[in-house]
Write a protein that holds these residues in place. Structure first.
Motif, mmCIF file in Angstrom:
data_model
loop_
_atom_site.group_PDB
_atom_site.id
_atom_site.type_symbol
_atom_site.label_atom_id
_atom_site.label_comp_id
_atom_site.label_asym_id
_atom_site.label_seq_id
_atom_site.Cartn_x
_atom_site.Cartn_y
_atom_site.Cartn_z
ATOM 1 N N PHE A 720 0.834 -1.206 0.000
ATOM 2 C CA PHE A 720 0.000 0.000 0.000
ATOM 3 C C PHE A 720 0.869 1.257 0.000
ATOM 4 N N CYS A 721 1.882 1.263 0.849
ATOM 5 C CA CYS A 721 2.760 2.444 0.919
ATOM 6 C C CYS A 721 3.466 2.674 -0.423
ATOM 7 N N ALA A 722 3.737 1.592 -1.138
ATOM 8 C CA ALA A 722 4.349 1.707 -2.467
ATOM 9 C C ALA A 722 3.398 2.442 -3.414
ATOM 10 N N ARG A 723 2.123 2.087 -3.355
ATOM 11 C CA ARG A 723 1.133 2.767 -4.209
ATOM 12 C C ARG A 723 1.032 4.247 -3.842
ATOM 13 N N PHE A 724 1.031 4.527 -2.556
ATOM 14 C CA PHE A 724 0.963 5.913 -2.090
ATOM 15 C C PHE A 724 2.197 6.690 -2.564
ATOM 16 N N TYR A 725 3.361 6.054 -2.477
ATOM 17 C CA TYR A 725 4.633 6.676 -2.890
ATOM 18 C C TYR A 725 4.602 7.004 -4.381
ATOM 19 N N LEU A 726 4.100 6.056 -5.192
ATOM 20 C CA LEU A 726 4.048 6.273 -6.639
ATOM 21 C C LEU A 726 3.028 7.333 -7.018
ATOM 22 N N THR A 727 2.009 7.518 -6.180
ATOM 23 C CA THR A 727 0.960 8.508 -6.463
ATOM 24 C C THR A 727 1.370 9.912 -6.039
ATOM 25 N N TYR A 728 1.967 10.037 -4.840
ATOM 26 C CA TYR A 728 2.236 11.358 -4.263
ATOM 27 C C TYR A 728 3.715 11.726 -4.182
ATOM 28 N N GLY A 729 4.603 10.782 -4.511
ATOM 29 C CA GLY A 729 6.028 11.097 -4.503
ATOM 30 C C GLY A 729 6.676 10.910 -3.136
ATOM 31 N N LYS A 730 7.997 11.029 -3.123
ATOM 32 C CA LYS A 730 8.767 10.722 -1.914
ATOM 33 C C LYS A 730 8.604 11.766 -0.815
ATOM 34 N N ASN A 731 8.107 12.937 -1.157
ATOM 35 C CA ASN A 731 7.988 13.987 -0.144
ATOM 36 C C ASN A 731 6.707 13.892 0.679
ATOM 37 N N ASN A 732 5.776 13.024 0.268
ATOM 38 C CA ASN A 732 4.522 12.854 1.011
ATOM 39 C C ASN A 732 4.498 11.457 1.642
ATOM 40 N N LYS A 733 4.881 11.421 2.889
ATOM 41 C CA LYS A 733 4.970 10.130 3.573
ATOM 42 C C LYS A 733 3.622 9.769 4.190
ATOM 43 N N ASN A 734 3.165 8.526 3.968
ATOM 44 C CA ASN A 734 1.890 8.082 4.514
ATOM 45 C C ASN A 734 2.042 7.687 5.980
#
Length: 951
Positions: A720-734
């Motif tokens: 899930f965090c991988a999907r979030f990373y690919l969507t919002y980039g490395k500067n937006n940590k879930n």
């Protein structure tokens, strides 16, 4: 001998102590009655004389224990002589002559003789006999003057003889006569029950026999809900049962047999739809009777002792009551009664006196009852274990005996194997209880023998087959070795599954629950290593059309309950996981589509009967994710996405609920985290976020996750965090990313190098940016398509350095690496997408790409269909050449998917023939996990644009 004053009626009968052999529910104990020896004269006599005789000579009672055993009934004439129109007219004349002053004795005597006829025949009335008798009884009516004993004896005798048993072959006129006869008798009972105590003259034995009769009527197929008067009669009788049970007067005392019969009757009624909570006095009656059970069971006086049949009936009844909602923990009398009875089970099972012996049916019913009680919370005390050990020894002895009286019929074998499976499933270990394994070994040859027998009496009905395969699957799942005997028994049963599933005869039909249990059993056996034989595949193929038919049926009796829907989807997913091919199995996709519609409908239903419990929700999500992983095509399976979306709100509701019944077990939490993450881009990101947040909250509440559960949860969070990373980039940590470190650092979760999958460890350490303590070993498999593409790319760019199947930072190998450009080229096949749609990336793909990007690599994704011919391959190579000519800071990430279908980045190795290997996938015990790995972060090299070769 003819009677001059009457219609020439004379029957000679002897006292009976034996009832006819009951059908398979023979836990009821309609036992001996007391009848006078010699000729019974039916004469027209003054009413006072009739009443005095009635007082001096009570009417016969099939449940009476007062007569000596071993006697049989021998009617002097056959059935045709017994039921002449002349005799019926005579009975009507007696009733008419005395009108309301008639006490009903002659009618009760006639009913008793019908019962005697069936006792002598050792069977209830058959259809032919019913058809001849019932029309003659259209004027057989109970008048207000009938005594309690006449009413009770008539109802009991006619019930025991099978007069009220529904028969589908009976014509409408006979059915109406049957209903009218029962109605007039029930009216009489209701009136008596409502009279004042002095007028009604109701005794303890009468209430016991009548309650037994009402239960028997229901047990024989008359539905409570469709017979309001029957329900009303039960409601009128229960307060009297309670009064008698609580009375201190000697004349009201119940003997052991009465207690057994009444509890059996209550259990039978409850099992057939009488609701414990909604029936006044029912729980109070049970509580009052339970006190008598304990008192009698602990008594030292022989007259108070329960016989083997009574002990069996009582434990069966208690098990049925518990199964239908009587709380074992909250009913102190119930626990005490069970404990007292278990002591008797041990004593009788170990006794050397023949009168104490349990017959095969008793043993089967006792083990079933004990298993059912344990399944509903009975603690495995020392008394319990001793009783079970004593019974198991009896099972083994009977199973190996060559004497016919010791033989188990098919129903017994099923009950015994089911009971053993349930006991094992509830913690009675096979290894710690050697007798369990011995009993199974002794019973399995009987399964094979009966399954291969040509005699109809040995045949298994559909329910038997379903229960047997369920029991064997459950035993194997709990550690039973797959012996030759087990394999032979399964092999003998599977042809019966196919035969019955393909049969057009109604008696062979499987009900929805059978279909679910059969597919579950087959899936479990296969999952535990049973060979996928031709017979097994044929059985599955024969069952699947029934799944679709029942799922699409409009009749309620054909509907699958929530549990059955769950079991079926789980079973199909397991079979697919173990090699059942979706494309090559007829009706599989149709069956799945029909089931998914039920998932959506039940998930959205507001009716409680449709609700999924936490286990159902977890198993459904796991099954759907597993089917998708194994090739279920999203676009071709209606209602797939709707089913998943409908389930997710229930996950959050249950996860945040404080009620115990809504709690997910630790493994279920892990399964759902894995499943939701596995479905990747199928579900909206914010919905996945809130769902996982609610589930991970359960882990943070110190949920004791298993080692396997932690790794499954860990993979799910990363995906899930991988999907979030690919969507919002490395500067937006879930916010959920914190759980990666927490789960990895859990006690007992530190990598040992040999127990965990090394690739998972590599992924976690790569994500966290720490050193990987293990060195994973990957199997590489370069397909012909990938090899051709590599050659074409090299010929177009001869100066370009290309590495194949390269593992980066201990992660699984990538297809092609361009080291001078920190660039990865991945050829992506259907297995990288949910349902192979080349649109919706799954969790494994998202995780692989994110890990590569976190390491600083650029990723070019190439859907495999773009390489299927030379022209499209040239277009892809031109796009790569253009990409390489752009300075690194201006490039970004590229997907060579076309138009609106373009996705972010993904990873896949294309395999020849359209099959693709997904290196970022791993499996766990019953559920699937994923494997992916990752490399160290590298500094990018700035490279001059490459010069292309002249064409």
């Amino acid at each position: 001998m003819m009677d001059r004053g009457g219609a020439g009626i004379s029957w000679r009968c002897a006292t009976s102590g034996n009832d006819y052999k009951k059908p398979d529910d023979r836990t009821d104990s309609a036992k001996s009655g007391r009848y006078r020896h010699g000729t019974v004269r039916l004469v027209i006599a003054p009413l006072p004389y009739i009443q005095r005789c009635n007082e001096r000579h009570p009417a016969s009672d099939a449940c009476s224990a007062n007569c000596p055993p071993g006697h049989s009934i021998k009617p002097d004439h056959d059935f045709n002589t017994l039921i002449t129109q002349e005799k019926m007219d005579w009975l009507v004349g007696v009733s008419a002559r005395y009108s309301d002053r008639y006490d009903g004795k002659k009618h009760s005597q006639f009913a008793t003789l019908i019962k005697q006829y069936t006792s002598a025949s050792q069977r209830p009335l058959n259809h032919s006999e019913q058809r001849r008798l019932i029309p003659l009884l259209h004027n057989f009516k109970a008048t207000p003057g009938w005594t309690w004993r006449s009413l009770m004896t008539t109802v009991h005798s006619l019930t025991s003889a099978g007069v009220f048993t529904p028969n589908k072959y009976m014509n409408e006129k006979s059915q109406e006569a049957q209903a009218a006869l029962l109605s007039t008798l029930l009216d009489g009972v209701i009136v008596k029950c409502k009279q004042k105590p002095k007028a009604r003259d109701i005794d303890a034995q009468g209430t016991a026999n009548l309650l037994w009769a009402l239960a028997k009527i229901v047990g024989n197929g008359l539905e409570l809900e469709k017979t309001p008067k029957l329900k009303k009669t039960v409601a009128a009788l229960l307060p009297l049962v309670k009064i008698k049970a609580e009375s201190k007067e000697g004349k009201d005392h119940f003997i052991p047999q009465h207690i057994a019969n009444q509890l059996w009757a209550v259990a039978k009624l409850v099992d057939n739809g009488l609701e414990l909570e909604k029936t006044p006095k029912l729980k109070e009656v049970v509580a009052a009777l339970l006190l008598h059970v304990k008192t009698k069971a602990e008594s030292k006086e022989e007259k108070d002792h329960f016989k083997p049949q009574e002990v069996t009936n009582l434990l069966w009844a208690l098990a049925k009551l518990v199964e239908n909602g009587l709380d074992l923990e909250k009913t102190a009398q119930l626990k005490e009664a069970v404990a007292a009875l278990l002591h008797h089970v041990k004593i009788k099972a170990e006794s050397k006196e023949e009168k104490d012996h349990f017959n095969p049916q008793h043993i089967a019913n006792l083990l079933w009852a004990v298993a059912k009680l344990v399944d509903n919370g009975l603690k495995k005390t020392r008394t319990f274990r001793e009783a079970v050990d004593a019974l198991l020894a009896n099972v083994k002895t009977k199973a190996k005996s060559k004497e016919e009286k010791d033989h188990f019929i098919p129903q017994h074998i099923i009950n015994l194997l089911w009971a053993v499976a349930k006991l094992v499933d509830n913690g009675l270990g096979l290894e710690k209880t050697p007798k369990l394994k011995e009993v199974v070994a002794a019973l399995l040859p009987h399964v094979k023998t009966k399954a291969e027998a040509k005699e109809e009496k040995d045949h298994f009905i559909p329910q038997h087959i379903a229960n047997l395969l369920w029991a064997m699957a459950k035993l194997v799942d709990n550690g039973l070795e797959k012996t030759a005997q087990l394999k032979e028994a399964v092999a003998a049963l599977l042809p019966h599954v196919k035969t019955k599933a393909e049969s057009k005869a109604e008696k062979d039909h499987f009900i929805p629950q059978h279909i679910a249990n059969l597919l579950w059993a087959v899936a479990k056996l296969v999952d535990n290593g049973l060979e996928k034989t031709a017979q097994l595949k044929e059985a599955v193929a024969a069952l699947l059309p029934h799944v679709q038919t029942k799922a699409e049926a409009k009749e309620e009796k054909d509907h699958f309950k929530p549990q059955a829907v769950t079991i079926l989807l789980w079973a199909v997913a397991k079979l697919v996981e173990n090699g059942l091919e979706l494309e090559k199995t007829a009706k599989l996709k149709e069956a799945l589509a029909a089931l998914l519609r039920h998932v959506k409908a039940k998930a959205e239903s507001k009716e409680e009967k449709d609700h999924f419990i936490p286990q159902h929700i977890a198993n459904l999500l796991w099954a759907v994710a597993k089917l998708v992983e194994n090739g279920l095509e999203l676009e071709k399976t209606a209602k797939f996405k709707e089913a998943v979306v409908a389930l997710l709100p229930h996950v959050q509701t249950k996860a945040t609920s404080k009620e115990e019944k809504d709690q997910f077990k630790p493994q279920e939490v892990a399964n759902m985290i894995w499943a939701v993450a596995k479905l990747g881009e199928t579900i909206e990101l914010n919905v996945v976020n809130s769902t996982l947040a609610s589930l991970l909250g359960k882990i943070s509440e110190n949920t004791p996750l298993s080692h396997q559960g932690r790794w499954m949860s860990l993979w799910g969070v990363m995906a899930f965090c991988a999907r979030f990373y690919l969507t919002y980039g490395k500067n937006n940590k879930n916010s959920l990313e914190k759980y990666i470190g927490e789960l990895f650092s859990c006690p007992g979760n530190t990598p040992s190098g040999n127990t965990e999958d090394p690739s998972i460890i590599a992924m976690v350490t790569s994500w966290l940016g720490i050193a990987c303590p293990v060195v994973p070993h990957y199997r590489t498999n370069t397909s012909q398509l990938q090899f051709t593409f590599h050659d074409q790319l090299r010929s177009s760019l001869p100066s370009l350095k290309i590495e194949e199947e390269k593992s980066l930072n201990s992660l699984p190998p990538v297809d092609l690496l361009l080291p001078d450009y920190n660039m990865v080229i991945d050829v992506q096949g259907p297995s990288h997408y949910v349902g192979g749609d080349f649109k919706t990336r799954n969790g494994s793909t998202l995780l692989k790409i994110a890990l590569l990007k976190k390491l600083g690599f650029e990723v070019i994704e190439i859907p495999v269909y773009k390489l299927h011919n030379q022209d499209s391959m040239k277009i892809v190579i031109e796009q790569i050449k253009t990409k390489l000519a752009i300075p690194p800071e201006a490039r970004g990430t590229v997907s060579l998917n076309s138009g609106a279908e373009a996705a972010d980045e993904a990873y896949v190795t294309a395999d020849e023939g359209g099959q693709f290997s997904d290196d970022s996938y791993f499996t766990a015990e019953e559920y699937v996990e994923e494997q992916t790995k990752k490399p160290k972060k590298r500094k990018r090299k700035r490279k001059k644009p490459v010069t292309t070769a002249a064409r």
